[in-house]
Motif scaffolding. Sequence first.
Motif, short mmCIF file in Angstrom:
data_model
loop_
_atom_site.label_atom_id
_atom_site.label_comp_id
_atom_site.label_asym_id
_atom_site.label_seq_id
_atom_site.Cartn_x
_atom_site.Cartn_y
_atom_site.Cartn_z
N PRO A 95 0.84 -1.20 0.00
CA PRO A 95 0.00 0.00 0.00
C PRO A 95 0.88 1.26 0.00
CG PRO A 95 -0.66 -1.51 1.74
CD PRO A 95 0.62 -2.03 1.19
N THR A 147 0.49 3.60 2.04
CA THR A 147 0.24 4.23 3.33
C THR A 147 1.35 4.08 4.37
OG1 THR A 147 -0.91 2.19 3.97
CG2 THR A 147 -2.25 4.02 3.10
N ASP A 150 4.12 4.62 7.02
CA ASP A 150 4.70 5.82 7.64
C ASP A 150 5.65 5.37 8.74
OD1 ASP A 150 3.12 5.03 9.73
OD2 ASP A 150 1.57 6.53 9.36
N THR A 152 4.59 2.38 10.88
CA THR A 152 4.29 1.09 10.27
C THR A 152 5.23 0.02 10.83
OG1 THR A 152 3.56 2.19 8.26
CG2 THR A 152 4.16 -0.14 8.08
N ASP A 181 2.43 -5.10 10.27
CA ASP A 181 1.49 -4.40 9.39
C ASP A 181 1.73 -4.77 7.94
OD1 ASP A 181 0.53 -3.10 11.63
OD2 ASP A 181 1.75 -1.29 11.31
N THR A 237 -4.25 6.57 -9.39
CA THR A 237 -3.20 6.50 -8.38
C THR A 237 -1.86 6.33 -9.08
OG1 THR A 237 -4.77 5.34 -6.97
CG2 THR A 237 -2.46 5.35 -6.27
#
Lengths: 398, 377
Positions: free
Chosen positions: A131, A133, A135, A138, A142, A183
């Motif tokens: 993903p 996402t 940061d 993380t 995860d 995206t």
Amino acid sequence: MTRRAGVIVAVAAAAGWGCQDIVSAPGVCPEFCPEGEIRVVDTLLTGVEPVGSYTGYLLPHEARQMQVVGPGGPTESRALLVSISMNARYAGGDTTVRDSIIQTDSLSVRLNIVRRNAGVSGVTLAFHEIPLTPDSATTYGDMTPYFQDSTLVATLQVPDSLVKDTLSVTFPAAALRHFGPDTLQVGIGVRIVSPEPAFVTVASDTIAPAALIRRFVQVDSSTGTTRVTRSDTWGIRFRTFVVDPGGIPSPVGLTVGGATGARGFVKLNLPGFIVDSTLVVRATLLLPATQPVFGAPGDTFSVRVVALGSDFGPKSPVADTSFGGTVRVAVGGSDTVAVDITRIFALWRGNAAVPRTVMFQVEPEAASINTLELPGQGSATPAAIRVTYAPPFRLPGS
Amino acid sequence: MRPAAIVVVAMLMAPGSAAAQNSVYGLVGIGFPGDPLATRARSLGGGTGAFDIMSALNPGTVAGLGRLVAGGAAGTSLRRYTAGDSTVTGLRETRFPFGLFGGRVPNTPLSFAVSFSTYAERTYDVTTTGTQVLRGDTLTVTDRVASDGGITDFRGALGFRPWPRVLIGGAFHLLGGSSRLMVGRTFSSPDYSPYIERNQVTFAGTSVSGGIVLLPTSAIELAASARVDGDLEIRSETQTAGAVRLPVSLIGGLRLTPVAGLSLAATAARRSWSRSQPDLISPTQAFDTWEIGTGLELSRPQARGASVPIRLGYRYRQLPFSNVVTQPTETAFTGGTGLLLGGGRASLDASVERFHRSGGGADEEGWYFSLGVIIIP
């Protein structure tokens, strides 16, 4: 002035100016050596007081390097890369073509590898789609679901001869399920597949970026009559690496290094006369191993020791870093780590305002899983300092 | 400007310090002892030291100062020595070892003199090589110990003549000075940092002395003086080294002038340097010393009062410090002459000494050239 006086003046001046002192001579000891004695004394001092170990100075996404560690070792780590958002139009700078992208054919990821363990063959880098996402918070857990066969977009064999170089892998854009007109970002996770324990360290700073993404696209020529293939290159917005915490041993002493960039603080309770009244010619901090040095199999790393300028606890400023010491430590070793801190003594000499506390950190910080553990409070094998020093030259009457 | 004054200025412009020549025997103890002698007395082997108005050996001579007078001396030594298997040549030093200013105290029967002279010289630069075992490794080490400076004797003296044939004087001495000490060691292993210790070592002490000169006849002069030195305090920037006891000195002299233009003089001194033994670092030995100097001066008076005298002398002295049980000695043959300038208001003296020092496993010889000037303003 008479002629005679002139001669006299010349003689008088020559008596002074004509003779430079030459007094250097080899000594014949002990009969004809200066009184006093040059003494150099070697002593082992205890009094190394562990203060604490602290993290939070630098996080993996801020580190200068990222370490990817494969299976088979004490633990695993994986790199996470998220590109910046690509432009919807071709941005390669070729003015002979139109910038409207007709189709994106493929993508290429170029990694900047700065170190890997020697003697291990068959190392493969596996690139997975992850993903966008990740940061700083993380975790390895995860990301675990995204390192499956279903997310694998490409693999890349690391040449056995490679030590430090860039490696590129190209894959169809269609291999990325989430990359599309909506995206225009790429999320890539990198893990190692290897028959033996292996690691690869990727550069990760502004001078040597961790990775570059190259996009191969089809565009029309400026006349609109011919379809041609062009590419543009995009940087990385976020990069980090995550470590499987399950393989990290519980600390026994003070932890230094690791992905958390831990720093260890140690106070040296030294006799004042050694620091202030003698000249230290060699000082070695001896750090017995509390357990085998943890880290990537086959790796070595630098541990730096610097003196604190003031002692405010974890946020203490360091003194002049040029007075520090550095030692190279091998992962898996159980020997006593000896780090030279002679220059720190030079900093402390005659400077009572500077606390006798030193800080340990791994260089580069938060860039690997490599960890040194210092003996803690009550350790059966406490740290010690071996100091070789010269007391003041003894004068007559003393 | 008068030529003599120009000479003084020229000498003062030359480099140097208030110290005397060094010696391989000056490495131990408090240094190599100096002589409070003017150039004329040096050229006479120190034989006239107890009588010489322009020297600072006997404060009784101060009573003979009738007019203001100023004088000083510069000296250069050239020397070589052999110690053990080592022969060192080409050593040389230039110093201003002596200066004096004195005269009559107005409206009193007193005379005064202030002077400086070298009490002990501590200039040397010695390099040695050896081995040391550190952390289980045998290392080759190179040591260097260098010192530049010395101990200076500042004297203030008063004298008077209670009777025409008796001169009496007393003096107070301040011992001072410093030396720049540099001690360093380098190691054959780069694991050990070479180190250099720099230190300014200062010296301080006081002494008193008194003396008398008797003139029973115009042909015979007798002199005696005594000096009691206190402790020499030694301090450095990093440590207070402590104190070294200094000697008591007894000095006697005889001068004969059988005929005009010929004088014979002898001065003997006994110094109890062994008092300092408890304060020295082993293996340094301190010995009491004898010092005997004799000299002969021939001069032919001229109509205008000027003459070019011939001075010859011989000096024997024992040296106070050694690192072995053998006490070293020094002998010197001396010679010199002088020149009156400015109608007798100034004089220039020159001396040369051939010295030989031996004992304790070393043999040192060399030349010492001295040039002195005296001005009567």
